[in-house]
Design a protein around this motif. Structure first.
Motif, PDB file in Angstrom:
ATOM      1  N   PRO A 197       0.932  -1.239  -0.002  1.00 41.77           N
ATOM      2  CA  PRO A 197       0.062   0.116  -0.140  1.00 41.77           C
ATOM      3  C   PRO A 197       0.622   1.375  -0.095  1.00 41.77           C
ATOM      4  N   PHE A 198       0.410   2.422  -0.611  1.00 38.18           N
ATOM      5  CA  PHE A 198       1.012   3.531  -0.522  1.00 38.18           C
ATOM      6  C   PHE A 198       0.620   4.436   0.755  1.00 38.18           C
ATOM      7  N   ILE A 199      -0.801   4.131   1.012  1.00 35.47           N
ATOM      8  CA  ILE A 199      -1.001   4.853   2.353  1.00 35.47           C
ATOM      9  C   ILE A 199      -2.028   3.938   3.253  1.00 35.47           C
ATOM     10  N   SER A 200      -1.499   3.675   4.404  1.00 35.59           N
ATOM     11  CA  SER A 200      -2.124   2.768   5.296  1.00 35.59           C
ATOM     12  C   SER A 200      -2.207   3.139   6.750  1.00 35.59           C
ATOM     13  N   LEU A 201      -2.696   4.574   6.813  1.00 40.19           N
ATOM     14  CA  LEU A 201      -2.682   5.264   7.981  1.00 40.19           C
ATOM     15  C   LEU A 201      -3.634   4.527   9.116  1.00 40.19           C
ATOM     16  N   SER A 202      -4.844   4.173   8.500  1.00 40.35           N
ATOM     17  CA  SER A 202      -5.724   3.548   9.284  1.00 40.35           C
ATOM     18  C   SER A 202      -6.570   2.729   8.844  1.00 40.35           C
ATOM     19  N   GLN A 203      -7.767   2.249   9.357  1.00 39.58           N
ATOM     20  CA  GLN A 203      -8.604   1.028   8.892  1.00 39.58           C
ATOM     21  C   GLN A 203      -9.167   1.430   7.559  1.00 39.58           C
ATOM     22  N   MET A 204      -9.379   2.804   7.544  1.00 38.47           N
ATOM     23  CA  MET A 204     -10.083   3.192   6.073  1.00 38.47           C
ATOM     24  C   MET A 204      -9.059   4.383   5.443  1.00 38.47           C
ATOM     25  N   ASN A 205      -8.845   4.223   4.414  1.00 32.93           N
ATOM     26  CA  ASN A 205      -7.966   5.244   3.700  1.00 32.93           C
ATOM     27  C   ASN A 205      -8.543   5.554   2.208  1.00 32.93           C
ATOM     28  N   THR A 206      -9.352   6.489   2.113  1.00 36.31           N
ATOM     29  CA  THR A 206     -10.016   6.531   0.514  1.00 36.31           C
ATOM     30  C   THR A 206     -10.081   7.657   0.047  1.00 36.31           C
ATOM     31  N   GLY A 207     -10.074   7.843  -1.437  1.00 35.14           N
ATOM     32  CA  GLY A 207     -10.390   8.987  -2.073  1.00 35.14           C
ATOM     33  C   GLY A 207      -9.078   9.781  -2.237  1.00 35.14           C
ATOM     34  N   ILE A 208      -8.024   9.437  -2.506  1.00 38.12           N
ATOM     35  CA  ILE A 208      -6.842  10.018  -2.548  1.00 38.12           C
ATOM     36  C   ILE A 208      -6.731  11.080  -3.822  1.00 38.12           C
ATOM     37  N   LYS A 209      -6.371  12.401  -3.493  1.00 42.36           N
ATOM     38  CA  LYS A 209      -6.131  13.514  -4.762  1.00 42.36           C
ATOM     39  C   LYS A 209      -4.551  13.975  -4.494  1.00 42.36           C
ATOM     40  N   TRP A 210      -4.108  14.187  -5.411  1.00 36.53           N
ATOM     41  CA  TRP A 210      -2.787  15.204  -5.231  1.00 36.53           C
ATOM     42  C   TRP A 210      -3.029  16.480  -5.708  1.00 36.53           C
ATOM     43  N   SER A 211      -1.981  17.355  -4.939  1.00 29.81           N
ATOM     44  CA  SER A 211      -1.930  18.832  -5.558  1.00 29.81           C
ATOM     45  C   SER A 211      -1.585  18.901  -6.657  1.00 29.81           C
ATOM     46  N   PRO A 212      -1.647  19.828  -7.563  1.00 26.16           N
ATOM     47  CA  PRO A 212      -1.354  20.187  -8.777  1.00 26.16           C
ATOM     48  C   PRO A 212      -0.105  19.660  -9.009  1.00 26.16           C
ATOM     49  N   ASP A 213       1.054  20.240  -8.157  1.00 18.39           N
ATOM     50  CA  ASP A 213       2.357  20.184  -8.474  1.00 18.39           C
ATOM     51  C   ASP A 213       2.712  18.922  -7.969  1.00 18.39           C
ATOM     52  N   GLY A 214       2.068  18.083  -7.191  1.00 18.29           N
ATOM     53  CA  GLY A 214       2.329  16.597  -6.925  1.00 18.29           C
ATOM     54  C   GLY A 214       3.242  16.537  -5.643  1.00 18.29           C
ATOM     55  N   GLY A 215       3.417  17.729  -4.682  1.00 15.05           N
ATOM     56  CA  GLY A 215       4.146  17.771  -3.779  1.00 15.05           C
ATOM     57  C   GLY A 215       3.234  17.009  -2.554  1.00 15.05           C
ATOM     58  N   LEU A 216       2.136  17.366  -2.755  1.00 11.61           N
ATOM     59  CA  LEU A 216       1.203  16.848  -1.169  1.00 11.61           C
ATOM     60  C   LEU A 216       0.079  16.000  -2.120  1.00 11.61           C
ATOM     61  N   CYS A 217      -0.545  15.197  -1.116  1.00  3.07           N
ATOM     62  CA  CYS A 217      -1.851  14.682  -1.305  1.00  3.07           C
ATOM     63  C   CYS A 217      -2.835  14.369   0.001  1.00  3.07           C
ATOM     64  N   ALA A 218      -3.989  14.523  -0.486  1.00  3.10           N
ATOM     65  CA  ALA A 218      -4.846  14.339   0.580  1.00  3.10           C
ATOM     66  C   ALA A 218      -5.833  13.345   0.422  1.00  3.10           C
ATOM     67  N   CYS A 219      -6.355  12.790   1.610  1.00  4.58           N
ATOM     68  CA  CYS A 219      -7.504  11.707   1.378  1.00  4.58           C
ATOM     69  C   CYS A 219      -8.334  11.495   2.703  1.00  4.58           C
ATOM     70  N   THR A 220      -9.074  10.905   2.609  1.00  2.00           N
ATOM     71  CA  THR A 220     -10.138  10.660   3.828  1.00  2.00           C
ATOM     72  C   THR A 220      -9.463   9.307   4.700  1.00  2.00           C
ATOM     73  N   THR A 221      -9.081   9.547   6.129  1.00  2.00           N
ATOM     74  CA  THR A 221      -8.776   8.528   6.723  1.00  2.00           C
ATOM     75  C   THR A 221      -9.516   8.422   8.194  1.00  2.00           C
ATOM     76  N   ILE A 222      -9.436   7.495   8.936  1.00  2.00           N
ATOM     77  CA  ILE A 222     -10.149   7.455  10.067  1.00  2.00           C
ATOM     78  C   ILE A 222      -9.189   7.727  11.291  1.00  2.00           C
ATOM     79  N   VAL A 223      -9.717   8.712  11.778  1.00  2.00           N
ATOM     80  CA  VAL A 223      -8.498   9.303  12.978  1.00  2.00           C
ATOM     81  C   VAL A 223      -9.688   9.435  14.282  1.00  2.00           C
ATOM     82  N   ASP A 224      -9.182   8.930  15.201  1.00  2.00           N
ATOM     83  CA  ASP A 224     -10.187   8.859  16.627  1.00  2.00           C
ATOM     84  C   ASP A 224     -11.603   8.280  16.325  1.00  2.00           C
ATOM     85  N   ASP A 225     -11.517   7.248  15.499  1.00  2.00           N
ATOM     86  CA  ASP A 225     -12.918   6.675  15.038  1.00  2.00           C
ATOM     87  C   ASP A 225     -13.709   7.581  14.262  1.00  2.00           C
TER      88      ASP A 225
END
Length: 393
Positions: A197-225
Motif C-alpha cells: 500500500p501507498f497509504i495505510s494510516l488507518s483501517q479506512m483510507n479512501t479518495g486520494i487526490k494529489w495537489s497540482p504540483d504533486g508535492g502533497l496529497c490528501a485523502c479521507t482517513t479514520i482518526v479517533d474513530d
C-alpha cells in the motif's frame, strides 16, 4: 480564444488551418498513397481538437501546416506552422517526430495537442487518460484505464484483478493510477504497479487526490474513530497532519488549481455539504447553499468553478462558481448523474449516469450542451477521474 468562464458557450474553432500536401525528401521516395494518408491523419487529429477547422483552400486559412518527410526508416517528419499572410513560421511550433508507421497516428495526435496548447493556452486532450472503477466479469469492482477520443468509443483496460473491491481511482503526478482496495481486509490506498500500500494510516483510507504540483496529497482517513481529511507527502505517502479534526464526517477532498485550497464534503451541519479550507486546514467554510445534499466535488483546472453532485429526487451533476455563489444544473433527465470530473482543459465534464440496470459514462460541456455517451458496453462504471495534464488529478 478561451472564454474566462467555463459556463460560457463554447466559442467553437479559433480559426481555420490548411494542411498542405506532405513533401517527400526521403532517399528512396514514398508512395503517393502513403503521403496522402499522412496528410489525412494530420487533418483528422487537428480537427478533432475542436480548436481548428480545416480549410481545403489555403488562401482562406489563417495558418498553413507544412510537412516534410525526411526519412522513411524510421518514418521522420518535420511540421512547421506558418502564418498565411506573412509567411512567417511559428517558431515554437516547429515539430519533429520519428517512429514507425504504426505509431504515427499517436505522434501526430501529440502535435495536434501541442498546437492546441500554443493557440489556446490549454494543451489538447486527445488521448488523455481516464481512470474508472468497473464491475468485472467476476462480479467485483476493479480499476481500469480508458483513452479519451472525442469521436470514438472508449475501451477499458483492466489494471487490477484484486477480486475484492477496488474503488475511487485518481492519478499521481507520473500518470500512475492510485485507488482504494479492500483486498487486505482494510481500505488501503495502492499505487499502480506497486505490491504494497501507498497509504495505510488507518483501517479506512479512501479518495486520494494529489495537489497540482504533486508535492502533497490528501485523502479521507479514520482518526479517533471519525472520518477526517489528512495530508500526506505526495512522493512517499508519509503522513503529515490531519486537517479537519471535526466530529462531523469529512470526505472527498480535491485541490484548487493553484494548490492552495482544498474542497471537501462534510455533514457537520446536518447533511453532506461542500466546504473549502486552506491546505493547512485553516479557514474551513461552507460553500454550497443550494440543496440539502451535495457531494463529490471536482475543482476546475483553471478557475474557481466546482463540479459536484446534488440530490433533489435524483442525483444531478451541477457546477458552482465559488466567487459568484451561483449553481447551475447540467444533467436534468432520467437516472442519477454522479461522480463528475473536469477534463484537463476544463472544457468538458465526465460523469456516470444510472438508468435502470445500466451505469454508463458521459461527457458534457459545462454549459449543459453536447451530451455524449463514451461507452456502449454493458459494464457498470463508477468513480471516473480524468487525468490533469502535467500533474495529478
Amino acid at each position: 480564444g478561451i472564454c474566462s468562464s467555463p459556463l460560457a458557450s463554447d466559442p467553437g474553432p479559433l480559426f481555420s488551418v490548411s494542411v498542405l500536401p506532405f513533401v517527400d525528401a526521403t532517399e528512396n521516395g514514398l508512395a503517393r498513397a502513403q503521403l496522402s494518408k499522412l496528410r489525412e491523419v494530420l487533418e483528422h487529429q487537428v480537427r478533432k481538437t475542436g480548436y481548428f477547422s480545416i480549410a481545403r483552400t489555403p488562401e482562406v486559412s489563417a495558418y498553413h501546416l507544412k510537412s516534410l518527410v525526411y526519412s522513411s526508416d524510421p518514418l521522420s517528419i518535420r511540421i512547421d506552422v506558418t502564418n498565411s499572410v506573412t509567411g512567417l513560421s511559428v517558431r515554437d511550433l516547429s515539430f519533429r517526430i520519428s517512429g514507425s508507421v504504426q505509431t504515427m497516428d499517436k505522434m501526430l495526435m501529440g502535435f495536434a495537442n501541442r498546437m492546441s496548447g500554443y493557440f489556446s493556452g490549454r494543451e489538447g486532450i486527445l488521448g488523455s487518460q481516464i481512470s474508472v472503477a468497473i464491475k468485472s466479469a467476476w462480479g467485483k469492482k476493479e480499476i481500469a484505464r480508458l483513452d479519451y477520443d472525442p469521436e470514438a468509443i472508449a475501451e477499458p483496460r483492466l489494471l487490477t484483478e484484486d477480486r475484492s473491491l477496488a474503488i475511487l481511482p485518481s492519478f499521481n503526478p507520473d500518470g500512475m493510477v492510485a485507488y482504494t482496495s479492500f483486498k487486505s481486509g482494510k481500505a488501503l490506498i495502492y499505487l499502480e504497479g506497486q505490491a504494497g500500500p501507498f497509504i495505510s494510516l488507518s483501517q479506512m483510507n479512501t479518495g486520494i487526490k494529489w495537489s497540482p504540483d504533486g508535492g502533497l496529497c490528501a485523502c479521507t482517513t479514520i482518526v479517533d474513530d471519525n472520518a477526517e481529511i489528512s495530508l500526506f507527502d505526495g512522493t512517499t505517502g508519509k503522513y503529515l497532519r490531519t486537517l479537519t479534526k471535526h466530529p462531523g464526517i469529512d470526505t472527498s477532498p480535491d485541490w484548487s488549481s493553484d494548490g492552495e485550497k482544498i474542497i471537501f464534503v462534510s455533514d457537520r451541519e446536518g447533511s453532506p455539504q461542500l466546504f473549502v479550507m486552506h491546505k493547512d486546514g485553516s479557514d474551513q467554510k461552507r460553500v454550497s447553499h443550494h440543496g440539502s445534499y451535495n457531494t463529490s466535488p471536482s475543482w476546475h483546472p483553471y478557475s474557481d468553478h466546482i463540479a459536484y453532485v446534488s440530490r433533489s429526487g435524483n442525483f444531478e451533476s451541477m457546477v458552482l462558481g465559488l466567487k459568484s455563489g451561483t449553481a447551475k444544473g447540467l444533467t436534468r433527465g432520467d437516472g442519477d448523474a454522479e461522480d463528475p470530473s473536469w477534463s484537463p482543459d476544463g472544457r468538458r465534464i465526465l460523469f456516470t449516469r444510472s438508468n435502470g440496470k445500466r451505469k454508463d459514462l458521459f461527457v458534457i460541456r459545462p454549459n449543459g450542451h453536447e451530451l455524449r455517451q463514451i461507452n456502449t458496453d454493458d459494464r457498470l462504471y463508477y468513480n471516473p477521474r480524468w487525468q490533469r495534464r502535467g500533474g495529478a488529478r
